[in-house]
Scaffold this motif. Structure first.
Motif, PDB file in Angstrom:
ATOM      1  N   TYR A   1      -1.490  -8.888   2.829  1.00  0.00           N
ATOM      2  CA  TYR A   1      -0.463  -7.762   2.846  1.00  0.00           C
ATOM      3  C   TYR A   1       0.336  -7.609   1.712  1.00  0.00           C
ATOM      4  O   TYR A   1       0.634  -8.809   1.113  1.00  0.00           O
ATOM      5  CB  TYR A   1       0.196  -7.790   4.101  1.00  0.00           C
ATOM      6  CG  TYR A   1      -0.481  -7.072   5.495  1.00  0.00           C
ATOM      7  CD1 TYR A   1      -1.539  -7.935   5.788  1.00  0.00           C
ATOM      8  CD2 TYR A   1      -0.281  -5.887   5.780  1.00  0.00           C
ATOM      9  CE1 TYR A   1      -2.306  -7.631   6.797  1.00  0.00           C
ATOM     10  CE2 TYR A   1      -0.962  -5.539   6.839  1.00  0.00           C
ATOM     11  CZ  TYR A   1      -1.949  -6.221   7.560  1.00  0.00           C
ATOM     12  OH  TYR A   1      -2.632  -5.939   8.583  1.00  0.00           O
TER      13      TYR A   1
ATOM     14  N   GLN B   1       4.326  -6.640   0.452  1.00  0.00           N
ATOM     15  CA  GLN B   1       5.708  -6.382   1.148  1.00  0.00           C
ATOM     16  C   GLN B   1       6.655  -6.150   0.053  1.00  0.00           C
ATOM     17  O   GLN B   1       7.156  -7.252  -0.539  1.00  0.00           O
ATOM     18  CB  GLN B   1       5.894  -7.057   2.222  1.00  0.00           C
ATOM     19  CG  GLN B   1       7.495  -6.610   2.897  1.00  0.00           C
ATOM     20  CD  GLN B   1       7.723  -7.409   4.170  1.00  0.00           C
ATOM     21  OE1 GLN B   1       7.390  -8.753   3.990  1.00  0.00           O
ATOM     22  NE2 GLN B   1       8.456  -6.954   5.102  1.00  0.00           N
TER      23      GLN B   1
ATOM     24  N   GLU C   1      10.973  -3.377   2.969  1.00  0.00           N
ATOM     25  CA  GLU C   1      10.050  -2.395   3.510  1.00  0.00           C
ATOM     26  C   GLU C   1       9.031  -2.971   4.356  1.00  0.00           C
ATOM     27  O   GLU C   1       8.922  -4.192   4.461  1.00  0.00           O
ATOM     28  CB  GLU C   1       9.347  -1.686   2.296  1.00  0.00           C
ATOM     29  CG  GLU C   1      10.460  -1.065   1.192  1.00  0.00           C
ATOM     30  CD  GLU C   1       9.860  -0.280   0.236  1.00  0.00           C
ATOM     31  OE1 GLU C   1      10.411   0.296  -0.801  1.00  0.00           O
ATOM     32  OE2 GLU C   1       8.570  -0.236   0.032  1.00  0.00           O
ATOM     33  N   ALA C   2       7.950  -2.158   4.812  1.00  0.00           N
ATOM     34  CA  ALA C   2       7.057  -2.568   5.783  1.00  0.00           C
ATOM     35  C   ALA C   2       5.890  -2.985   4.787  1.00  0.00           C
ATOM     36  O   ALA C   2       5.586  -2.982   3.755  1.00  0.00           O
ATOM     37  CB  ALA C   2       6.479  -1.465   6.568  1.00  0.00           C
ATOM     38  N   PRO C   3       5.247  -4.406   5.531  1.00  0.00           N
ATOM     39  CA  PRO C   3       3.981  -4.959   4.915  1.00  0.00           C
ATOM     40  C   PRO C   3       3.079  -3.662   4.772  1.00  0.00           C
ATOM     41  O   PRO C   3       2.731  -3.038   5.886  1.00  0.00           O
ATOM     42  CB  PRO C   3       3.635  -5.999   5.655  1.00  0.00           C
ATOM     43  CG  PRO C   3       4.973  -6.126   6.691  1.00  0.00           C
ATOM     44  CD  PRO C   3       5.510  -4.949   6.694  1.00  0.00           C
TER      45      PRO C   3
END
Lengths: 114, 109
Positions: free
Chosen positions: B35, B37, B41-43
């Motif tokens: 992922y 990120q 912020e969101a992954p």
């Protein structure tokens, strides 16, 4: 936009209080996950629900609880808050129980405990 | 436990190639995920491997060797916007995706 909605975006509260964080998964996703992210700990898995039932539990404190409702949205309840609970709380969803399907994360709720 | 290890920080320059390694100790898992990120912020999902070998997705590739307990994420033609944290994660039976602490990549011009 992942399609996962979290509210509120920010929350400031005092020690000893209780708060509720809310998450709506992507349309069609049955699993909801909660993660806590603090600066020194990285993303810590808290709990997973699948179609309304608890599926897996991680490092979730007894002061914390969660549930998934029939409409598949989920709430994370944090009580007797301590300064150390200040963190970003992410909700994620996946279409199935997550064996090999990616998680899609919401934008998180930033909790500040003063 | 999974004991997922990644370098804490890496630096690289625009246009270069960088390899971010991830090692783990676990008896078995379904898949290994990467992922991205950005700070605060969101992954966001990048790639995953179930079988050994290389998975290519545009400028990003991920490799897995189960026998060596090792994976890497390869980023080509680096851009400034690639400055972010890169998280390695394992999906084991009975639990959800467990993340490493991530590698913070800084790309300079």
């Amino acid at each position: 936009d992942s399609g996962v909605t979290q509210t509120p975006k920010h929350l400031i509260t005092a020690t000893g209080q209780r708060v509720t964080l809310r998450c709506s998964p992507r349309s069609g996703d049955l699993s909801v996950y909660w993660y806590q992210q603090s600066l020194d700990q990285g993303l810590q898995f808290l709990i997973q629900y699948y179609n309304g039932e608890e599926r897996a539990k991680g490092n979730i404190l007894e002061r914390f609880s969660a549930q998934q409702f029939p409409d598949l949205h989920s709430e994370l309840n944090l009580s007797s808050l301590e300064l150390g609970d200040s963190a970003l709380y992410f909700c994620a969803s996946s279409v199935d129980q997550g064996k090999n399907s990616p998680l899609h994360f919401g934008n998180g709720t930033r909790l500040t405990v003063t | 436990g999974q004991n997922i290890d990644q370098p804490t920080e890496m630096t690289a320059t625009e246009g270069a190639i960088v390899q971010i390694n991830c090692t783990y100790q676990t008896s078995g898992f379904n898949g290994l995920f990467w992922y991205q990120q950005h700070a605060g912020e969101a992954p966001t999902f990048l790639s995953y491997n179930v079988l050994d070998g290389l998975e290519e997705k545009g400028r990003f590739s991920s490799f897995l060797s189960r026998s060596k307990g090792y994976s890497y994420l390869l980023l080509k033609e680096l851009q400034m916007k690639d400055s972010a944290s890169y998280l390695c994660a394992l999906n084991q039976a009975g639990t959800a995706l467990i993340f490493g602490k991530g590698t913070t990549l800084s790309v300079s011009s």
